[in-house]
Design a protein around this motif. Structure first.
Motif, mmCIF file in Angstrom:
data_model
loop_
_atom_site.group_PDB
_atom_site.id
_atom_site.type_symbol
_atom_site.label_atom_id
_atom_site.label_comp_id
_atom_site.label_asym_id
_atom_site.label_seq_id
_atom_site.Cartn_x
_atom_site.Cartn_y
_atom_site.Cartn_z
ATOM 1 N N THR A 1 0.677 -1.122 0.095
ATOM 2 C CA THR A 1 -0.117 0.050 0.074
ATOM 3 C C THR A 1 1.018 1.012 0.018
ATOM 4 O O THR A 1 1.784 1.210 0.741
ATOM 5 C CB THR A 1 -1.001 0.038 1.340
ATOM 6 O OG1 THR A 1 -0.061 -0.151 2.344
ATOM 7 C CG2 THR A 1 -1.831 -1.239 1.222
ATOM 8 N N LEU A 2 0.524 1.917 -0.933
ATOM 9 C CA LEU A 2 1.451 3.260 -1.066
ATOM 10 C C LEU A 2 1.249 4.386 -0.116
ATOM 11 O O LEU A 2 2.067 5.177 0.180
ATOM 12 C CB LEU A 2 1.386 3.793 -2.499
ATOM 13 C CG LEU A 2 1.627 2.740 -3.604
ATOM 14 C CD1 LEU A 2 1.512 3.563 -4.945
ATOM 15 C CD2 LEU A 2 3.012 2.503 -3.706
ATOM 16 N N ASP A 3 -0.030 4.173 0.446
ATOM 17 C CA ASP A 3 -0.116 5.209 1.637
ATOM 18 C C ASP A 3 0.928 5.104 2.770
ATOM 19 O O ASP A 3 1.039 6.186 3.451
ATOM 20 C CB ASP A 3 -1.586 5.217 2.023
ATOM 21 C CG ASP A 3 -2.251 6.276 2.915
ATOM 22 O OD1 ASP A 3 -1.654 7.521 2.756
ATOM 23 O OD2 ASP A 3 -2.931 6.236 3.825
ATOM 24 N N TYR B 1 3.826 4.501 2.594
ATOM 25 C CA TYR B 1 4.923 4.895 2.532
ATOM 26 C C TYR B 1 5.400 6.605 2.617
ATOM 27 O O TYR B 1 6.459 6.833 2.306
ATOM 28 C CB TYR B 1 5.526 4.670 1.013
ATOM 29 C CG TYR B 1 5.695 2.990 0.692
ATOM 30 C CD1 TYR B 1 5.927 2.347 1.696
ATOM 31 C CD2 TYR B 1 5.872 2.635 -0.731
ATOM 32 C CE1 TYR B 1 5.998 0.899 1.482
ATOM 33 C CE2 TYR B 1 5.810 1.123 -0.818
ATOM 34 C CZ TYR B 1 6.095 0.427 0.339
ATOM 35 O OH TYR B 1 6.327 -0.751 0.009
ATOM 36 N N LYS B 2 4.358 7.335 2.461
ATOM 37 C CA LYS B 2 4.342 8.817 2.580
ATOM 38 C C LYS B 2 5.366 8.968 3.500
ATOM 39 O O LYS B 2 6.306 9.839 3.390
ATOM 40 C CB LYS B 2 2.825 9.309 2.607
ATOM 41 C CG LYS B 2 2.878 10.634 2.654
ATOM 42 C CD LYS B 2 1.369 11.428 2.697
ATOM 43 C CE LYS B 2 0.631 10.687 3.608
ATOM 44 N NZ LYS B 2 -0.812 11.476 3.783
ATOM 45 N N HIS B 3 4.818 8.897 4.735
ATOM 46 C CA HIS B 3 5.843 9.508 6.057
ATOM 47 C C HIS B 3 7.111 8.723 5.808
ATOM 48 O O HIS B 3 8.296 9.418 6.062
ATOM 49 C CB HIS B 3 5.107 9.122 7.184
ATOM 50 C CG HIS B 3 3.667 10.101 7.387
ATOM 51 N ND1 HIS B 3 2.677 9.895 7.144
ATOM 52 C CD2 HIS B 3 3.676 11.543 7.731
ATOM 53 C CE1 HIS B 3 1.670 10.574 7.404
ATOM 54 N NE2 HIS B 3 2.577 11.683 7.660
ATOM 55 N N ALA C 1 9.100 7.919 3.721
ATOM 56 C CA ALA C 1 9.881 8.487 2.454
ATOM 57 C C ALA C 1 10.273 9.798 2.840
ATOM 58 O O ALA C 1 11.292 10.281 2.380
ATOM 59 C CB ALA C 1 8.994 8.338 1.184
ATOM 60 N N LEU C 2 9.131 10.744 3.292
ATOM 61 C CA LEU C 2 9.515 11.927 3.576
ATOM 62 C C LEU C 2 10.565 12.207 4.802
ATOM 63 O O LEU C 2 11.334 12.918 4.924
ATOM 64 C CB LEU C 2 8.193 12.709 4.303
ATOM 65 C CG LEU C 2 7.005 13.033 3.027
ATOM 66 C CD1 LEU C 2 5.800 13.754 3.517
ATOM 67 C CD2 LEU C 2 7.621 14.063 2.031
ATOM 68 N N ALA D 1 9.894 2.414 1.162
ATOM 69 C CA ALA D 1 9.674 3.754 0.883
ATOM 70 C C ALA D 1 10.434 4.435 -0.111
ATOM 71 O O ALA D 1 10.091 5.297 -1.205
ATOM 72 C CB ALA D 1 9.071 4.527 2.108
ATOM 73 N N VAL E 1 10.103 5.737 -3.965
ATOM 74 C CA VAL E 1 10.708 7.223 -4.465
ATOM 75 C C VAL E 1 11.531 7.031 -5.641
ATOM 76 O O VAL E 1 11.481 7.881 -6.522
ATOM 77 C CB VAL E 1 11.031 8.052 -3.289
ATOM 78 C CG1 VAL E 1 11.785 9.303 -3.767
ATOM 79 C CG2 VAL E 1 9.964 8.195 -2.448
#
Length: 172
Positions: free
Chosen positions: A1-3, A5-7, A9-10, A53, A57
């Protein structure tokens, strides 16, 4: 799930930026960041999620992810897996008395109801097999009463488990 990975990756990009590192990340920088994550979080999941993540990217940006995340960048996750390796404790199955009560109460065919709606039989067999043979809630929750997953024959009932990790016995 890509959701998910957001935090991570950031955080990885922020970590690199605050330390003056450039993008795309080098193998040494990726290794540094994953080691930092391993030391501060001390969980395998945090390191593998951060790696996945950043790999995502990198894939979006055309980086050579095999070069970046291979070699020494894989060491932090492997080290945590070794450190936290332990025998998995399985939940014991229900006592035989409870299994017998489930089978007596549910494993019977209700007259006048078509085979597609014999849910009592499916529940009884699924719970009995799940708790006594499989002994794992994760498998029991995947028991399905579909024609290809729950086969009723004259001399046997076959319950197939949907999406089980170990498919060596064809999940039956």
């Amino acid at each position: 799930t890509l959701d998910g990975y957001k935090h991570p990756a950031l955080k990885g990009i922020w970590w690199a930026a605050t330390r003056g590192r450039t993008l795309p990340l080098s193998n040494a920088v990726a290794s540094e960041y994953l080691t930092y994550t391993a030391i501060t979080r001390d969980t395998v999941g945090s390191v593998t999620t951060a790696q996945s993540a950043l790999r995502f990217v990198g894939t979006l940006n055309g980086w050579d992810c095999d070069l970046i995340f291979g070699g020494r960048a894989a060491i932090p996750a492997a080290a945590l897996r070794r450190r936290h390796a332990h025998e998995v404790k399985k939940t014991p199955g229900l006592p035989l008395v409870f299994i017998k009560a489930i089978i007596v109460g549910y494993c019977n065919v209700v007259p006048g109801i078509t085979w597609e709606f014999q849910w009592r039989l499916a529940v009884g067999c699924g719970l009995g097999a799940g708790y006594k043979l499989l002994a794992r809630y994760a498998d029991i929750s995947r028991c399905r009463y579909d024609p290809e997953f729950f086969v009723i024959e004259e001399w046997l009932i076959r319950v197939r488990v949907d999406r089980r990790k170990n498919l060596q016995f064809e999940s039956t």
